[in-house]
Enzyme design. Sequence first.
Site, PDB file in Angstrom:
ATOM      1  N   GLU A 189       0.797  -1.235   0.000  1.00 23.21           N
ATOM      2  CA  GLU A 189       0.000   0.000   0.000  1.00 23.21           C
ATOM      3  C   GLU A 189       0.828   1.284   0.000  1.00 23.21           C
ATOM      4  O   GLU A 189       0.443   2.266   0.630  1.00 23.21           O
ATOM      5  CB  GLU A 189      -0.952  -0.008   1.220  1.00 23.21           C
TER       6      GLU A 189
HETATM    7  C1  TNX Z   1      -4.454  -4.177   4.643  1.00 29.13           C
HETATM    8  S1  TNX Z   1      -2.820  -6.535   4.267  1.00 29.13           S
HETATM    9  C2  TNX Z   1      -3.186  -3.922   5.155  1.00 29.13           C
HETATM   10  C3  TNX Z   1      -3.050  -3.446   6.526  1.00 29.13           C
HETATM   11  C4  TNX Z   1      -4.376  -3.282   7.213  1.00 29.13           C
HETATM   12  C5  TNX Z   1      -5.285  -4.426   6.841  1.00 29.13           C
HETATM   13  C6  TNX Z   1      -6.599  -4.399   7.545  1.00 29.13           C
HETATM   14  C7  TNX Z   1      -1.729  -5.477   4.195  1.00 29.13           C
HETATM   15  C8  TNX Z   1      -0.440  -5.925   3.736  1.00 29.13           C
HETATM   16  N1  TNX Z   1      -2.020  -4.227   4.514  1.00 29.13           N
HETATM   17  O1  TNX Z   1      -2.327  -2.240   6.546  1.00 29.13           O
HETATM   18  O2  TNX Z   1      -4.158  -3.267   8.573  1.00 29.13           O
HETATM   19  O3  TNX Z   1      -5.521  -4.365   5.449  1.00 29.13           O
HETATM   20  O4  TNX Z   1      -7.324  -5.553   7.293  1.00 29.13           O
END
Ligand code: TNX
Length: 597
Positions: free
Chosen positions: A374
Amino acid sequence: MPAAPTTDGPATGGPTTGGPTTGGPTTGGPTTGFVVTGGEPAAAELAGSAAGAAERLLTRPSVGLGDVVPAPASVRPQPAANFVLPADAAVRVSADPAARDVAERLAELLRPATGLPLPVTDLPTIPGTLMLTLSATAPRPSAPAAREWAAEEYRVDVDVDGVRITAGTATGLFHGVQTLRQLLPAAVESRTTVAERWVVPGGTIVDRPHFPYRGAMLDVARHFFTVDDVCRVIDHLARYKLNHLHLHLTDDQGWRIAVDSWPRLTTVGGRTEVGGGPGGWYTAADYRRIVGYAARRHVTVVPEVDLPGHTNAALVAYPELAPDKVAPPPYTGTEVGFSYVDPTDERTYDFVADVLGEVAALTPGPWLHIGGDEAYKVKGAAYTGFVERVQQIVAGLGRTVVGWHQIAPADHVDGRVLQWWGTDGDDPTVAEAVRRGARLILSPGNHAYLDMKYAPDTPLGHDWAGLIDVHRAYHWDPATHLTGVPAEAVLGVEAPLWTESVTSLAEIEFLLLPRLPALAEVAWSAPSTRSWAGFRERLAGHGPRWQAAGITFHPSPEIPWPHPSDNVRIAGRPTTSPPASTTFRHIRPRADQNHLE
Ligand code: TNX
């Protein structure tokens, strides 16, 4: 890589055949009455038969040999060979420090509930009723030649004289101990002494994992959790033969690991968490306590420093890392994707090298997780270039890089592992990275994300990846989950627990249990030994165990938990009034709230 399925003599064809429904408590033969044929039996004969029947009743185990979670590779019950732990039981172990440590763990597990002294010895002259033996080759009574042990393999033999656990490594012995723990009555989990006959069902289990990497992740960044909380989570992993704890140590809301060369990361960046609480961080000594506690339970810690995104806490502490060199305000919300360290500034790479160098020095395991998820504001070549440099830093530290699957487009580096968290098993970019040599840890969001709600009314958690009840956690196959990815590329399975909505140990446990054992079975047990019908029956017996141990869990309605009105033999014998410490109450789902007292 999945271990090749092997057979070991006349196995019963999977654990369900030894379970309570078919071969458990009832396998000890008729438990009431006895058959008298022809004429008037002599009084002595009658008394003898009565004593035999009584003895069989008393040595009836409360669990079947196959009632183990995760399902063992092979189970061969011997109902005539049940073992009853005597008051003078001793643990005898091979003279090897790591094996000795496993023996101490076993004695520690059994002493509180049994109230027995259970001395541990490695002197061959002292007879042991519980024997932990390291052996160079796997014993195979039904075949002429001994064979090599598979990784982490163990064997448990139970007969009337004792329990023998044999393995090629201390890790194998440790898994065998966890199996033995589950073969004892649920009351063994009590922290206070319980009056009980400690019966273990007779027979042989030979067992080994299907996937080498079996893990869970705890996000200690969104909310901070103490060393004791983390150690308790490690206990839950070890119980179900999971061997990796991934710690998500840094995120926008807090930096949780002390770094001597960049001290403000914690003293400034560690003081926040979601919702505005005080946060916290681990000193080097705290972190060493965690990795040491884990190592003694044969769990490897995988530290994650999330880069280049998810870095607001670091930017608050060191604005020089920010793209505009201005400190952002501390962040205590739950959005993602807005922060990043400056990939164009050399100082950023000094920071990464210092941080990863210090974390690696504190971490005995081979893995360093660099996040990579992300980072929406670092795009294209800027992103892949950053990841490639960080991968080289990790390689230079002699460690294996792990990253969320977003790092897939970056160049391959030896051994690199992608952690896949998608919800659609068709991911050509990841399949391509696998063709270039990457291996995979599978954490599909819609099966393995423990922060997803069980049901619409679950009071905690998210639902962006869907609702995950126990069946959903259980019902998928890592070997075939991703299109275009061969089974050989799958290192294993990990169940992440993100903690935006999770604030206490009880809430952690509520989301872990009972789904963690489901994912543990997906990772440990060969597909041929897995079945939902068998799993839910075997899992049901764990409710009383968690309750006896004071562990919170979600009483999922899909699982046929024992009910007090079933006259459940939680304490190992039929009784309408089991000891208070093992009474199985409050286990039915309740509409108002889901925490058990
Ligand atoms: C996605 S899964 C994220 C996290 C959040 C999560 C909540 C991932 C690698 N990144 O930053 O906490 O969703 O479900």
